[in-house]
Design an enzyme around this catalytic site. Structure first.
Site, mmCIF file in Angstrom:
data_model
loop_
_atom_site.group_PDB
_atom_site.id
_atom_site.type_symbol
_atom_site.label_atom_id
_atom_site.label_comp_id
_atom_site.label_asym_id
_atom_site.label_seq_id
_atom_site.Cartn_x
_atom_site.Cartn_y
_atom_site.Cartn_z
ATOM 1 N N ARG A 185 23.100 103.227 64.781
ATOM 2 C CA ARG A 185 22.447 104.518 64.582
ATOM 3 C C ARG A 185 20.940 104.476 64.821
ATOM 4 O O ARG A 185 20.390 105.308 65.552
ATOM 5 C CB ARG A 185 22.660 105.025 63.139
ATOM 6 C CG ARG A 185 23.958 105.702 62.908
ATOM 7 C CD ARG A 185 24.442 105.387 61.515
ATOM 8 N NE ARG A 185 24.794 103.984 61.457
ATOM 9 C CZ ARG A 185 25.995 103.518 61.774
ATOM 10 N NH1 ARG A 185 26.941 104.332 62.090
ATOM 11 N NH2 ARG A 185 26.255 102.209 61.751
ATOM 12 N N THR A 186 20.248 103.548 64.157
ATOM 13 C CA THR A 186 18.787 103.598 64.193
ATOM 14 C C THR A 186 18.287 103.396 65.617
ATOM 15 O O THR A 186 17.460 104.172 66.119
ATOM 16 C CB THR A 186 18.200 102.537 63.244
ATOM 17 O OG1 THR A 186 18.858 102.675 61.984
ATOM 18 C CG2 THR A 186 16.710 102.710 63.069
ATOM 19 N N LYS B 42 12.773 81.467 73.532
ATOM 20 C CA LYS B 42 11.980 80.297 73.956
ATOM 21 C C LYS B 42 10.987 79.886 72.879
ATOM 22 O O LYS B 42 10.175 78.996 73.091
ATOM 23 C CB LYS B 42 11.206 80.630 75.242
ATOM 24 C CG LYS B 42 12.068 81.069 76.401
ATOM 25 C CD LYS B 42 11.161 81.404 77.588
ATOM 26 C CE LYS B 42 11.868 82.293 78.586
ATOM 27 N NZ LYS B 42 10.922 82.868 79.560
ATOM 28 N N ARG C 79 13.117 96.389 64.124
ATOM 29 C CA ARG C 79 14.006 95.959 63.030
ATOM 30 C C ARG C 79 14.043 94.443 63.047
ATOM 31 O O ARG C 79 14.144 93.821 64.105
ATOM 32 C CB ARG C 79 15.419 96.517 63.218
ATOM 33 C CG ARG C 79 16.389 95.943 62.190
ATOM 34 C CD ARG C 79 17.732 96.599 62.207
ATOM 35 N NE ARG C 79 17.669 97.940 61.639
ATOM 36 C CZ ARG C 79 18.739 98.688 61.380
ATOM 37 N NH1 ARG C 79 19.949 98.210 61.641
ATOM 38 N NH2 ARG C 79 18.611 99.885 60.861
ATOM 39 N N HIS D 91 13.554 100.790 54.588
ATOM 40 C CA HIS D 91 14.079 101.426 55.806
ATOM 41 C C HIS D 91 13.603 102.882 55.782
ATOM 42 O O HIS D 91 14.378 103.815 55.560
ATOM 43 C CB HIS D 91 15.607 101.335 55.790
ATOM 44 C CG HIS D 91 16.301 101.682 57.074
ATOM 45 N ND1 HIS D 91 15.672 102.327 58.124
ATOM 46 C CD2 HIS D 91 17.589 101.485 57.480
ATOM 47 C CE1 HIS D 91 16.546 102.490 59.112
ATOM 48 N NE2 HIS D 91 17.722 101.995 58.741
HETATM 49 N N1 ASP Z 1 22.310 100.716 58.398
HETATM 50 C C1 ASP Z 1 21.637 100.588 57.141
HETATM 51 C C2 ASP Z 1 20.587 99.496 57.246
HETATM 52 O O1 ASP Z 1 20.358 98.987 58.314
HETATM 53 C C3 ASP Z 1 22.595 100.342 56.023
HETATM 54 C C4 ASP Z 1 23.487 99.145 56.170
HETATM 55 O O2 ASP Z 1 23.373 98.380 57.153
HETATM 56 O O3 ASP Z 1 24.316 98.959 55.290
HETATM 57 O O4 ASP Z 1 19.984 99.171 56.255
HETATM 58 N N1 CP Z 2 21.793 103.632 59.032
HETATM 59 C C1 CP Z 2 21.489 102.615 59.863
HETATM 60 O O1 CP Z 2 20.401 102.071 59.805
HETATM 61 O O2 CP Z 2 22.468 102.298 60.747
HETATM 62 P P1 CP Z 2 22.378 101.115 61.805
HETATM 63 O O3 CP Z 2 22.296 99.830 61.018
HETATM 64 O O4 CP Z 2 23.630 101.224 62.606
HETATM 65 O O5 CP Z 2 21.139 101.309 62.610
#
Ligand code: ASP
Ligand code: CP
Length: 358
Positions: free
Chosen positions: A54-55, A83, A104, A132
């Site tokens: 998603r993110t 590397k 991330r 987050h």
């Molecule tokens: N997608 C969210 C996160 O990256 C929640 C999860 O991974 O459970 O923190």
């Molecule tokens: N909600 C969220 O962060 O989803 P992803 O980990 O899939 O990015």
């Protein structure tokens, strides 16, 4: 470039700024074509050192829908990180190619560390089990659209409240709005960290801790379910003891208020039974969709509307003191200044919020 702003913790912006981003997201949803070329010529770099659906994709789609372009990696092993390149150098280079950088990383404080040397805006898309903030903007938009308010809500959080970074960011944000009350449902091992509970209390809000979801659910306006964060556990054995403790099913939904909504940042594993998806109170798929609009609003606000953020480090540099959190970015990126806020006899690491008694 004009003044650089960063979104590392949602509190880098004021609640009035969060509201303006959420309001802009609402406007974009109602007339997306008005914004179709708003970021033409701008580039977003996405550096994902950890998996994401998603993110990453909602940020990328957001930028493409605004008419901008995207670069980046979703797996550091295909970049020169493999590397041995450090975070500083990778950030320095990619921020020179981009107007806005979304990162991330599995270590806590990594986005703040990156922002220290970046030549463009940096957004934290999740730093280990810490924070987050853009998920929180998504959650605030969901609450505004679906509950009509960010205040006077009893919000239940259930699952891995220790390692769930979405929980930490959302609790901090909702503590800033009047009349909110929190019901924290977890096993004793996976409780909300003390620094977040102190934040809630310091904001004049109240919370209760439960181990039973059945007992908590009838009281809630909102239930925020979360996944047990397998990747944050020291061993598989510890994870196995915690998984499957909580599962929201149709029977538990019958105990809830008729207008309670169920949120979840996703991905779901087993903590929400599939039939719950058909309950009109299940909001998690819609919530993920709101994420794209809120990220469009965030990108626009940072790039075009010059949103100002707080300074990255405001405490004192004490390079002889080491953060005691083994997951803090300062342990792997050794060139970083060790910077702490002081509160009485306690030092708080400015990267990961770990408290160190002196
Ligand atoms: N997608 C969210 C996160 O990256 C929640 C999860 O991974 O459970 O923190
Ligand atoms: N909600 C969220 O962060 O989803 P992803 O980990 O899939 O990015």
């Amino acid at each position: 470039m004009d003044k650089i702003s960063h979104l590392i913790d949602l509190n880098d912006f004021t609640p009035a700024q969060w509201n303006s981003i959420v309001t802009l997201a609402h406007e974009i949803m109602s007339a997306p074509m008005v914004y179709a070329g708003a970021c033409r010529g701008k580039i977003m770099g996405t550096l994902f050192y950890e998996p994401s659906t998603r993110t990453q994709m909602s940020f990328q789609t957001a930028m493409l829908r605004l008419g901008g372009g995207i670069i980046g990696f979703d797996n550091p092993s295909t970049s020169s990180v493999a590397k041995g390149e450090n975070l500083k150098d990778t950030t320095k280079i990619v921020s020179g190619y981009s107007d806005i950088l979304v990162m991330r990383h599995p270590l806590e404080g990594a986005s703040k560390a990156a922002a220290l040397t970046a030549d463009c805006h940096v957004i934290n898309a999740g730093d280990g089990g810490h924070l987050h903030p853009t998920q929180t903007l998504t959650d605030l938009l969901t609450l505004r659209e679906e509950k009509g308010s960010l205040s006077d809500l009893t919000v239940g959080f259930c699952g891995d409240l220790k390692n769930g970074r979405t929980v930490h960011s959302l609790l901090k944000a909702l503590s800033c709005f009047a009349g909110n009350h929190f019901i924290l449902v977890s096993t004793p091992e996976l409780k909300v960290p003390m620094y977040i509970k102190d934040y809630i209390s310091a904001s004049g809000k109240s919370y209760e801790e439960y181990t039973s979801l059945e007992e908590a659910i009838p009281k809630l306006n909102v239930l925020y379910m979360t996944r047990i964060q397998r990747e944050r556990f020291g061993s598989l054995e510890e994870y196995e003891q915690q998984k499957n403790v909580y599962c929201l099913d149709e029977r538990k939904m019958r105990l809830a208020k008729k207008d309670m909504i169920v949120m979840h940042p996703l991905p779901r594993v087993d903590e929400i039974a599939i039939p719950v998806d058909d309950d009109p109170r299940a909001m998690y798929f819609k919530q993920a969709n709101y994420g794209m609009y809120v990220r469009m609003a965030l990108i626009l606000s940072m790039l075009d509307y010059g949103l100002e953020s707080k300074p990255l480090l405001s405490g004192k540099v004490m390079n002889t003191v080491s953060c005691t959190n083994p997951k803090c970015i300062t342990h792997t990126e050794k060139y970083l200044p060790h910077s702490f806020r002081r509160s009485g006899d306690v030092l708080e690491c400015e990267y990961c919020d770990e408290r160190i008694l002196i």
